[in-house]
Design an enzyme around this catalytic site. Structure first.
Site, PDB file in Angstrom:
ATOM      1  N   LYS A 105       0.812  -1.218   0.000  1.00 53.26           N
ATOM      2  CA  LYS A 105       0.000   0.000   0.000  1.00 53.26           C
ATOM      3  C   LYS A 105       0.843   1.265   0.000  1.00 53.26           C
ATOM      4  CE  LYS A 105       0.198  -1.867   4.369  1.00 53.26           C
ATOM      5  NZ  LYS A 105      -0.430  -2.319   5.574  1.00 53.26           N
ATOM      6  N   GLU A 129      -5.223  -6.302  -4.566  1.00 48.50           N
ATOM      7  CA  GLU A 129      -6.375  -6.394  -3.663  1.00 48.50           C
ATOM      8  C   GLU A 129      -5.966  -6.348  -2.190  1.00 48.50           C
ATOM      9  OE1 GLU A 129     -10.037  -6.956  -4.617  1.00 48.50           O
ATOM     10  OE2 GLU A 129      -9.602  -5.871  -2.784  1.00 48.50           O
ATOM     11  N   ILE A 136     -10.876  -8.101   2.447  1.00 44.35           N
ATOM     12  CA  ILE A 136     -12.097  -7.527   1.842  1.00 44.35           C
ATOM     13  C   ILE A 136     -11.862  -7.202   0.363  1.00 44.35           C
ATOM     14  CG2 ILE A 136     -13.730  -5.590   1.931  1.00 44.35           C
ATOM     15  CD1 ILE A 136     -12.940  -5.192   4.866  1.00 44.35           C
ATOM     16  N   LYS A 205      -3.855   3.817   2.257  1.00 41.86           N
ATOM     17  CA  LYS A 205      -4.960   3.035   1.686  1.00 41.86           C
ATOM     18  C   LYS A 205      -6.021   3.963   1.081  1.00 41.86           C
ATOM     19  CE  LYS A 205      -4.104  -0.768   4.915  1.00 41.86           C
ATOM     20  NZ  LYS A 205      -4.374  -1.230   6.297  1.00 41.86           N
TER      21      LYS A 205
HETATM   22  N1  HSE Z   1      -0.971  -2.724   9.816  1.00 40.69           N
HETATM   23  C1  HSE Z   1      -2.096  -2.886   8.959  1.00 40.69           C
HETATM   24  C2  HSE Z   1      -3.352  -2.793   9.795  1.00 40.69           C
HETATM   25  C3  HSE Z   1      -2.033  -4.216   8.262  1.00 40.69           C
HETATM   26  O1  HSE Z   1      -3.271  -2.821  11.018  1.00 40.69           O
HETATM   27  O2  HSE Z   1      -4.425  -2.672   9.217  1.00 40.69           O
HETATM   28  C4  HSE Z   1      -2.969  -4.335   7.115  1.00 40.69           C
HETATM   29  O3  HSE Z   1      -2.690  -3.433   6.107  1.00 40.69           O
END
Ligand code: HSE
Length: 432
Positions: A105, A129, A136, A205
């Site tokens: 990401k 994904e 998800i 994200k």
């Molecule tokens: N460190 C991230 C989280 C892992 O806690 O969501 C998943 O991307």
């Protein structure tokens, strides 16, 4: 039966999960795909650690180029994370004619243009994904299922660690540090935990979701990002009393004037679907002009859910390969960039928690400043009575401009009766 060869770069938590799925569900996947998936090589600097799985040691290497330059490998799965050397390896894999699957990401948020342009140039698929929301299928939903919609808004709980910490703090009253340690043991947390708790991972994200939903580039620094470290169990208890839950929310909204792109702790009505998302679970609430509101919910972090998303991408790309790779490949290229609205322009309700001396006239001083800034008070609570000592006072506002809130709090925090920096949390009552 045909065989599709996979090369793994990075054999950490998610990489181990991918190997586990491809071992335990190999027959099932082969039946669904009409071909078998075979891990031909795994590259990692640490080949000695016990991962609790059996693999043929001959496929292991410390050199990523053994994977990238292996002519027998069809799909390279990059699970190293971070910017370098992951970026170089992804670009080299595409140049070498490999399809790529990545969960990275941070890389896609910062260098998405370079990576997606390289994939487009090479005419090769890239799957990502697992980069948002763990297991998800939000990337696939935005680029396929929701593709006919003009997306109006996205509200996401997309960091498992932050959600786990806020849930535990609110429900068990546990200390931040104890909860963080628990999350680390479960493999949710980034190597540097500040990336999770300061909202950086959520912003990465969100940048990826904005690209897909609005077709626009967005620089990470254009996303207002605030973490959860200033939220205390006291604030969570007050939130409960007012009928809210606090979530680290990623928010993207679009209208004619531009887009809102922000990450911050947010109070959500207790009876909303998003408020009920607890622990490591993630949820993404998307509103489109045709479909209306839609929520996707599932485990957003951890070995197996994230590995599930990676394997889903591998199978989809393998299908395209088996079909001759002929069909059109989705494009993730984005336009120049829509205007991102300034946070100062934001209009909403606010939770303000002051730490003030318990003495007559204090509230009058605070409300006078709020009044000067056109901030109207909806309700006030003071808990406890400690004459001459510090106590918390909470004010919930009616709709106000963020710029005015900021300027009012600067003045309030300079008052002699104020003993600590005021905590303010934005309230989101309208979910679409
Ligand atoms: N460190 C991230 C989280 C892992 O806690 O969501 C998943 O991307």
């Amino acid at each position: 039966m045909k065989k599709i060869n996979i090369g793994l770069l990075g054999w950490g938590t998610v990489g181990t999960g991918v190997v586990k799925i491809l071992q335990s569900n190999s027959a099932l996947i082969a039946r669904r795909l009409g071909a078998s998936l075979f891990i031909k090589r795994i590259a990692d600097l640490d080949l000695e650690r016990d991962r609790g799985i059996k693999v043929d040691r001959k496929i292991l290497t410390r050199d990523a180029r053994d994977v990238i330059n292996d002519p027998g490998i069809d799909i390279v799965v990059e699970l190293i994370g971070g910017y370098e050397p992951a970026k170089t390896y992804v670009l080299e894999s595409l140049e070498a004619g490999k399809r790529v699957v990545t969960a990275n990401k941070a890389l896609l948020a910062r260098d998405g243009d370079t990576i997606f342009e390289a994939a487009q140039r090479a005419g090769l698929e890239i799957g990502f994904e697992a980069s948002v929301g763990g297991g998800i299928p939000i990337i696939r939903s935005l680029s396929e299922g929701f593709v006919g919609n003009r997306i109006q808004s996205i509200l996401g709980i997309i960091n498992g660690t932050a959600n786990y910490i806020l849930s535990r703090m609110s429900e068990e009253g546990e200390e931040f540090v104890t909860i963080l340690k628990g999350a680390q043991k479960k493999g949710y947390v980034e190597a540097d935990p500040t990336i999770d708790v300061e909202g950086i991972d959520t912003a990465h994200k969100l940048a990826i979701l904005i690209r897909l939903a609005f077709g626009t580039k967005i620089k990470l620094k254009a996303i207002y990002t605030e973490g959860i470290t200033r939220i205390t169990p006291l604030d969570l208890a007050f939130a409960n009393e007012f009928g809210y839950r606090v979530k680290l929310l990623a928010i993207a909204k679009r209208d004619k004037a531009g887009i809102e792109a922000r990450v911050h702790p947010t109070m959500l009505p207790q009876n909303s679907l998003l408020a009920g998302v607890r622990d490591v679970f993630n949820a993404i609430y998307v509103t489109g002009d045709a479909m209306g509101p839609m929520m996707l919910y599932g485990q957003g972090a951890g070995m197996m859910p994230t590995a599930s998303a990676v394997v889903g991408d591998v199978v989809e790309i393998a299908r395209s390969l088996l079909g001759g790779g002929a069909g059109s490949k989705p494009t993730y290229l984005a336009s120049k960039g829509l205007k991102v609205k300034d946070m100062e322009e934001l209009v909403g309700q606010y939770y303000l928690r002051f730490w003030v001396v318990d003495r007559p006239g204090v509230l009058a001083q605070i409300s006078a400043i709020l009044g000067k800034h056109q901030i109207s008070i909806a309700s006030v609570i003071q808990k406890g009575r400690r004459v001459g000592k510090a106590v918390p006072i909470v004010i919930m506002t009616h709709e106000a401009r963020e710029g005015e809130i900021r300027r009012a709090l600067e003045k309030i925090d300079r008052l002699q009766v104020v003993r600590d920096k005021t905590v303010f949390v934005r309230i989101e009552n309208r979910l679409n």
